[in-house]
Design a protein around this motif. Sequence first.
Motif, PDB file in Angstrom:
ATOM      1  N   THR A  62       0.781  -1.034  -0.147  1.00  0.00           N
ATOM      2  CA  THR A  62       0.095   0.034  -0.341  1.00  0.00           C
ATOM      3  C   THR A  62       0.237   0.681   0.050  1.00  0.00           C
ATOM      4  OG1 THR A  62      -1.594  -0.942   1.103  1.00  0.00           O
ATOM      5  CG2 THR A  62      -1.661   1.361   1.140  1.00  0.00           C
ATOM      6  N   ALA A  63       0.802   2.089  -1.030  1.00  0.00           N
ATOM      7  CA  ALA A  63       1.227   3.503  -1.420  1.00  0.00           C
ATOM      8  C   ALA A  63      -0.071   4.496  -1.086  1.00  0.00           C
ATOM      9  CB  ALA A  63       1.713   3.121  -2.244  1.00  0.00           C
ATOM     10  N   TYR A  64       0.453   5.340  -0.733  1.00  0.00           N
ATOM     11  CA  TYR A  64      -0.581   6.754  -0.133  1.00  0.00           C
ATOM     12  C   TYR A  64       0.251   7.937  -1.665  1.00  0.00           C
ATOM     13  CZ  TYR A  64      -1.585   5.057   3.810  1.00  0.00           C
ATOM     14  OH  TYR A  64      -2.078   4.611   5.254  1.00  0.00           O
ATOM     15  N   THR A  65      -0.565   8.490  -1.837  1.00  0.00           N
ATOM     16  CA  THR A  65      -0.015   9.579  -2.424  1.00  0.00           C
ATOM     17  C   THR A  65      -1.055  11.042  -1.927  1.00  0.00           C
ATOM     18  OG1 THR A  65      -0.786   7.838  -4.479  1.00  0.00           O
ATOM     19  CG2 THR A  65      -0.982  10.379  -5.376  1.00  0.00           C
ATOM     20  N   CYS A  66      -0.070  11.879  -2.586  1.00  0.00           N
ATOM     21  CA  CYS A  66      -0.103  13.883  -2.421  1.00  0.00           C
ATOM     22  C   CYS A  66      -1.350  13.799  -2.786  1.00  0.00           C
ATOM     23  CB  CYS A  66       1.085  14.431  -2.439  1.00  0.00           C
ATOM     24  SG  CYS A  66       0.151  16.134  -2.469  1.00  0.00           S
ATOM     25  N   PRO A  67      -2.231  14.370  -2.026  1.00  0.00           N
ATOM     26  CA  PRO A  67      -3.709  15.137  -1.963  1.00  0.00           C
ATOM     27  C   PRO A  67      -4.279  16.184  -3.231  1.00  0.00           C
ATOM     28  CG  PRO A  67      -3.747  15.114   0.221  1.00  0.00           C
ATOM     29  CD  PRO A  67      -2.291  14.285  -0.362  1.00  0.00           C
ATOM     30  N   MET A  68      -3.265  17.061  -2.765  1.00  0.00           N
ATOM     31  CA  MET A  68      -2.867  18.343  -3.868  1.00  0.00           C
ATOM     32  C   MET A  68      -2.718  18.283  -5.042  1.00  0.00           C
ATOM     33  SD  MET A  68      -3.314  20.269  -0.419  1.00  0.00           S
ATOM     34  CE  MET A  68      -2.973  21.258  -1.658  1.00  0.00           C
ATOM     35  N   SER A  69      -3.656  18.670  -6.392  1.00  0.00           N
ATOM     36  CA  SER A  69      -3.930  19.005  -7.014  1.00  0.00           C
ATOM     37  C   SER A  69      -2.635  19.380  -7.989  1.00  0.00           C
ATOM     38  CB  SER A  69      -5.455  19.558  -7.542  1.00  0.00           C
ATOM     39  OG  SER A  69      -4.905  20.682  -7.346  1.00  0.00           O
ATOM     40  N   SER A  70      -1.912  19.967  -7.181  1.00  0.00           N
ATOM     41  CA  SER A  70      -0.936  20.240  -8.007  1.00  0.00           C
ATOM     42  C   SER A  70       0.375  19.249  -8.266  1.00  0.00           C
ATOM     43  CB  SER A  70      -0.541  21.758  -7.495  1.00  0.00           C
ATOM     44  OG  SER A  70       0.084  22.018  -6.204  1.00  0.00           O
TER      45      SER A  70
END
Length: 368
Positions: A62-70
């Motif tokens: 499981t990995a996480y992704t930055c939620p910031m659209s930029s």
Amino acid sequence: MTIDDVSPLERWVDALNRKVELGEGLEFSAVQLARQLNEPDIASLTAFLAKLVALGSATEFTAYTCPMSSCRKTLPSGVDPVACPFCRVTFIEEGVTPTSEQFFRLTGEISRDIRWMVVIHGMNSRAPWQEAFSWEIANLLKYSAPVLIYKYGWATYEVLFPGIHRRMAKSLGRRIRIAIGRARAANLPDRPDVIAHSFGTRLFSLVLQDPEFADLRFGRVITAGSIIRPDFDWKRHFRDGRVEAVLNHVAAKDGAVPFAVWAIPGTGPGGKVGYMAQQVLNVRNLQYGHSSFFEDQHLPALIGENGLWRSFFTRPLKPLRDDGVFVQKDAWQPPARWRIITARAGGCIAIAAVVLASLWLLKLSLCW
């Protein structure tokens, strides 16, 4: 066969094999891979990746992704996701939460960088290629790689005497030790990669054999136009951690290497017949001569994108292949001692004759 004739499964396998070969892009999500391959059937691709996990060819995490659209970049694994190291956003301050996603990692070695390098040139080389080499490294690689080009002077009769070889090798070893100290101070790795050519290969082999320099460790090593003996004990240096990997680039049209054993003590035709150690990658080029490696028409190709030398320095070794790869299985024996002594005596006489002739011509010119 056109691209339309290739099945999705074949395209997926080819793409993943390429990742393993290059050692790049080994971690990805099914969505990312589908986007890369322009594959609309994400469900089937995900099922295929799950089969690779079951076969042991990949792992799932499981990995996480930055939620910031930029940003939307994947966060480093094994780190508590409280902030993004890429866009510098602290999630709690922004009132956002990283999105989790299942990732896959292919089993394989990651690619490596050339962090810095030592180049040891051949005999009596005024070497215009040295500047070209540094320029090519700086322009073709995506990172700055300091290059130490070691210059040991103009060698003539010195090559006939093993004691002088050892003295020159000690000078080389001490210079490398200084460079390693400076690398540490600059937060560079302790192990430089090495390219050695012709008589430079002889000096490098003596550094490896000298107990004074047993502390020196090297990354990946290329020998070109080598005059190291084919039976050199590379196996011991691999076992002791002195070298990470060795590529011996052999020139089929090399006319200088076969004569080294007759003229230069302690040498052999490694650059003609290859090394016998199984750990070494021997590669023969049918068109090259003794110094072709550094000529303008060849050097850019060797260290350019997908070039043999650049691939050896940067990519995983197991998938590395070349049309010229060969295994040296034949036992090698040096010529009879009496033949070598006779040849070297002739060499000394020839050198003395040249020196005397030069002195005579100089005296004659002064008289005029």
